[in-house]
Design an enzyme around this catalytic site. Structure first.
Site, PDB file in Angstrom:
ATOM      1  N   GLY A  14       0.796  -1.230   0.000  1.00  0.00           N
ATOM      2  CA  GLY A  14       0.000   0.000   0.000  1.00  0.00           C
ATOM      3  C   GLY A  14       0.823   1.271   0.000  1.00  0.00           C
ATOM      4  CB  SER A  15       4.357   2.103  -0.744  1.00  0.00           C
ATOM      5  OG  SER A  15       4.537   1.660  -2.064  1.00  0.00           O
ATOM      6  CG  ASN A  16       1.955   3.087  -5.684  1.00  0.00           C
ATOM      7  OD1 ASN A  16       2.397   4.069  -6.269  1.00  0.00           O
ATOM      8  ND2 ASN A  16       2.530   1.897  -5.759  1.00  0.00           N
ATOM      9  CE  LYS A  67     -12.222 -15.528 -13.485  1.00  0.00           C
ATOM     10  NZ  LYS A  67     -12.782 -16.029 -14.723  1.00  0.00           N
ATOM     11  CG  MET A  94      -0.980  -8.521  -6.467  1.00  0.00           C
ATOM     12  SD  MET A  94      -0.008  -7.664  -7.710  1.00  0.00           S
ATOM     13  CE  MET A  94       0.811  -9.072  -8.461  1.00  0.00           C
ATOM     14  NE  ARG A  95      -8.230 -11.385  -5.795  1.00  0.00           N
ATOM     15  CZ  ARG A  95      -8.535 -12.673  -5.799  1.00  0.00           C
ATOM     16  NH1 ARG A  95      -9.227 -13.195  -6.789  1.00  0.00           N
ATOM     17  NH2 ARG A  95      -8.169 -13.457  -4.808  1.00  0.00           N
ATOM     18  CG  ASN A 111      -3.096  -0.877 -12.797  1.00  0.00           C
ATOM     19  OD1 ASN A 111      -2.994  -1.121 -11.595  1.00  0.00           O
ATOM     20  ND2 ASN A 111      -2.401  -1.547 -13.710  1.00  0.00           N
ATOM     21  CG  HIS A 113       2.345  -2.172 -15.396  1.00  0.00           C
ATOM     22  ND1 HIS A 113       1.967  -3.422 -14.940  1.00  0.00           N
ATOM     23  CD2 HIS A 113       3.386  -2.361 -16.232  1.00  0.00           C
ATOM     24  CE1 HIS A 113       2.751  -4.323 -15.490  1.00  0.00           C
ATOM     25  NE2 HIS A 113       3.612  -3.712 -16.282  1.00  0.00           N
TER      26      HIS A 113
END
Ligand code: GRF
Length: 205
Positions: A14-16, A67, A94-95, A111, A113
């Site tokens: 959760g650093s973002n 997913k 991660m889905r 998102n 990436h």
């Protein structure tokens, strides 16, 4: 523009999310985190959220492993809507998110990436870049579409690959840039500066 009402989905540290919360708390980003959802019960992202007195909850996504679909997807949309969320932020989730969520928040799912897309979609992108022999790696914030890591690009930041880099050292330097890129993309969105033209995001100056 109205303050963004964010729903954050994450599976890990959760650093973002932290960088987004910090930007909000410093008054640099006009947004509010309404709800944090994790598919991992003991994920640090939930702990971080609670430290900031944010609503945070675990969502059991079984029977799927990779997913968000079916009953869990429905529940997720329900919870986000109940909190008045208008923008969904995937932050280390991660889905793969599917059609129903994307349709519930059209052009409002973002998102981050850890590569310069379209290079190295999928997992462990920094390691893929390192193994490929890239001299430059980086990070991309993009709108999410039906593909995997294919949506319109909002912000990219480059990170040099240094000799002697390990996957860990490169990822750590990429994360420093992630923490600048996500708040920057959300700020542009909150200021009404982003429009999508075909597959391009146009940022008004
Ligand atoms: C980041 O590297 C992000 O780019 C990727 O997953 C990682 C999440 O890190 N999608 P954190 O949980 O935000 O610390």
């Amino acid at each position: 523009m109205d303050k963004l009402k964010l729903g954050v989905l994450g599976s890990g540290s959760g650093s973002n999310m932290q960088s987004i919360v910090d930007a909000i708390e410093k008054g640099e980003l006009d947004a509010e985190v309404k709800l944090v959802i994790s598919d991992v019960k003991d994920a640090k992202i939930l702990e971080r959220a609670k430290k900031h007195s944010l609503k945070a909850t675990y969502l059991d996504c079984a029977p799927f492993k990779t997913k968000l679909e079916g009953a869990a997807e429905e529940r997720c949309i329900e919870m986000l809507k109940a909190e008045g969320v208008d923008t969904v932020v995937l932050a280390g989730f991660m889905r793969i998110v599917k059609k129903n969520l994307l349709e519930a928040f059209p052009n409002r799912v973002l998102n981050i990436h850890p590569s310069l897309l379209p290079a190295f979609p999928g997992v462990h992108s920094w390691e893929q870049a390192l193994n490929y022999g890239c001299k430059v790696a980086g990070v991309t914030v993009h709108f999410v579409d039906a593909g995997t890591d294919t949506g319109p690009i909002i912000v990219q930041r480059a990170v040099p690959v240094l000799s002697g880099d390990t996957p860990e050292s490169l990822h750590a330097r990429i994360q420093v840039e992630e923490h600048i890129a996500y708040p920057e993309a959300l700020k542009a969105l909150s200021e009404g500066k982003l429009s999508i033209e075909g597959r391009k995001v146009v940022i008004a100056l």
